[in-house]
Scaffold this active site. Structure first.
Site, PDB file in Angstrom:
ATOM      1  N   LYS A 174     -65.646 -20.002 100.491  1.00  0.00           N
ATOM      2  CA  LYS A 174     -64.907 -18.760 100.738  1.00  0.00           C
ATOM      3  C   LYS A 174     -63.584 -19.142 101.385  1.00  0.00           C
ATOM      4  O   LYS A 174     -63.557 -19.824 102.410  1.00  0.00           O
ATOM      5  CB  LYS A 174     -65.741 -17.881 101.674  1.00  0.00           C
ATOM      6  CG  LYS A 174     -65.047 -16.626 102.119  1.00  0.00           C
ATOM      7  CD  LYS A 174     -65.746 -16.021 103.315  1.00  0.00           C
ATOM      8  CE  LYS A 174     -64.715 -15.793 104.399  1.00  0.00           C
ATOM      9  NZ  LYS A 174     -65.223 -15.123 105.574  1.00  0.00           N
TER      10      LYS A 174
HETATM   11  C1  5RP Z   1     -65.439 -13.049 109.563  1.00  0.00           C
HETATM   12  C2  5RP Z   1     -65.665 -13.462 108.172  1.00  0.00           C
HETATM   13  C3  5RP Z   1     -65.561 -12.411 107.138  1.00  0.00           C
HETATM   14  O1  5RP Z   1     -66.712 -12.489 106.357  1.00  0.00           O
HETATM   15  C4  5RP Z   1     -64.339 -12.595 106.267  1.00  0.00           C
HETATM   16  O2  5RP Z   1     -63.184 -12.773 107.049  1.00  0.00           O
HETATM   17  C5  5RP Z   1     -64.136 -11.419 105.319  1.00  0.00           C
HETATM   18  O3  5RP Z   1     -63.897 -10.253 105.999  1.00  0.00           O
HETATM   19  P1  5RP Z   1     -62.472  -9.516 105.987  1.00  0.00           P
HETATM   20  O4  5RP Z   1     -62.253  -9.081 104.556  1.00  0.00           O
HETATM   21  O5  5RP Z   1     -62.626  -8.342 106.902  1.00  0.00           O
HETATM   22  O6  5RP Z   1     -61.441 -10.525 106.439  1.00  0.00           O
HETATM   23  O7  5RP Z   1     -65.975 -14.592 107.896  1.00  0.00           O
HETATM   24  O8  5RP Z   1     -65.506 -14.158 110.350  1.00  0.00           O
END
Ligand code: 5RP
Length: 264
Positions: A174
């Site tokens: 991710k």
């Molecule tokens: C928080 C995360 C979230 O899963 C990731 O950042 C996605 O969320 P957003 O779209 O709100 O940024 O890892 O630590």
């Protein structure tokens, strides 16, 4: 790949389209009661059926998500520091494989902070998690995190962090959307999902960066705030699903989102 791993990967990335929509609600693990996630069960009740998987902590899963709603679960497995503590990067591995199995996890998510003083520690967390979870056929998703250093979110840095995560055994990475997103996907040998970043009120902007990221090789998204902090979370989730799974153009998908309240 053994059957359990194959089955879990297919739950995360449905083979019908080969694309994935993860709904992230794990923010409380370091932010506490984030806006619109004060009562996470209520926030996601109508969203869970639209997404392919829920990225969530074990505490919120147990206390707020009914098992009967049968989401595919990606469990947040790293953590430690909070937003009011010292160093966000100082994360440890917090979740055993036994607990992940007990909670029927389809995957676990671990943050790595490449380039920080804690890169060795957090990459070690990832590698140890791969050792532990792979034994039971549970995929590990690496989260390329930047803490408060938001300027790090360029393709050169993110390609480096994503590739290292894949090299250490992550099954999914991710990472943040950025310009030249194909520089990340073309050098990362495992599926890449786009993380959301800060919230914007502009639904078309979100749908457009998701379309661009997928066109440049992402398998999908792991988004949170841009869905559940939006004035029309269900419309936003449906529009994203259309872009991700139905190959919709952002402008067409936007029809699924209600007009802004002041323009309705
Ligand atoms: C928080 C995360 C979230 O899963 C990731 O950042 C996605 O969320 P957003 O779209 O709100 O940024 O890892 O630590």
């Amino acid at each position: 790949m053994d059957w359990g791993m194959q089955s879990r990967m297919a739950r995360l990335i449905p083979p019908e389209t080969g694309k994935a929509f993860f709904l992230a609600i794990d923010h409380g693990y370091f932010l506490g009661p984030t806006r619109s996630l004060e009562r996470p069960g209520e926030t996601v009740a109508d969203l869970t059926p639209i997404a392919d998987a829920l990225f969530v902590t074990r505490g919120v899963l147990r206390s707020a998500i009914p098992a009967e709603s049968t989401p595919n679960v990606i469990l947040r497995a790293s953590g430690g520091p909070s937003i009011v503590g010292g160093t966000l990067e100082n994360e440890r591995l917090l979740l055993s494989a036994e607990e992940a199995i007990r909670l029927d996890a389809a995957a676990v998510g671990i943050s790595v902070f490449v380039g920080s003083s804690y890169e060795t520690q957090t990459l070690n967390n990832l590698a140890m998690a791969v050792n532990e979870y792979e034994r039971y056929g549970i995929p590990v998703m690496a989260v390329t995190a930047v803490g408060k250093e938001l300027e790090k979110r360029d393709s050169r840095y993110l390609a480096l962090a994503s590739r290292i995560s894949a090299e250490l055994g992550a099954r999914v990475v991710k990472t943040y959307y950025c310009e030249d997103f194909d520089k990340i996907t073309s050098t990362c040998p495992v599926p890449v999902v786009i993380a959301g970043g800060p919230k914007t009120d502009d639904a078309l902007e979100v749908l457009t960066f998701v379309r661009d990221g997928i066109d440049k090789g992402a398998v999908g998204v792991n988004l949170g705030r841009n869905i559940w902090q939006h004035y029309d979370p269900v419309g936003m989730a449906k529009a994203l699903r259309a872009v991700i799974h139905d190959d919709a153009a952002p402008k067409d998908a936007l029809d699924l989102v209600a007009a802004p309240p002041n323009k309705a």
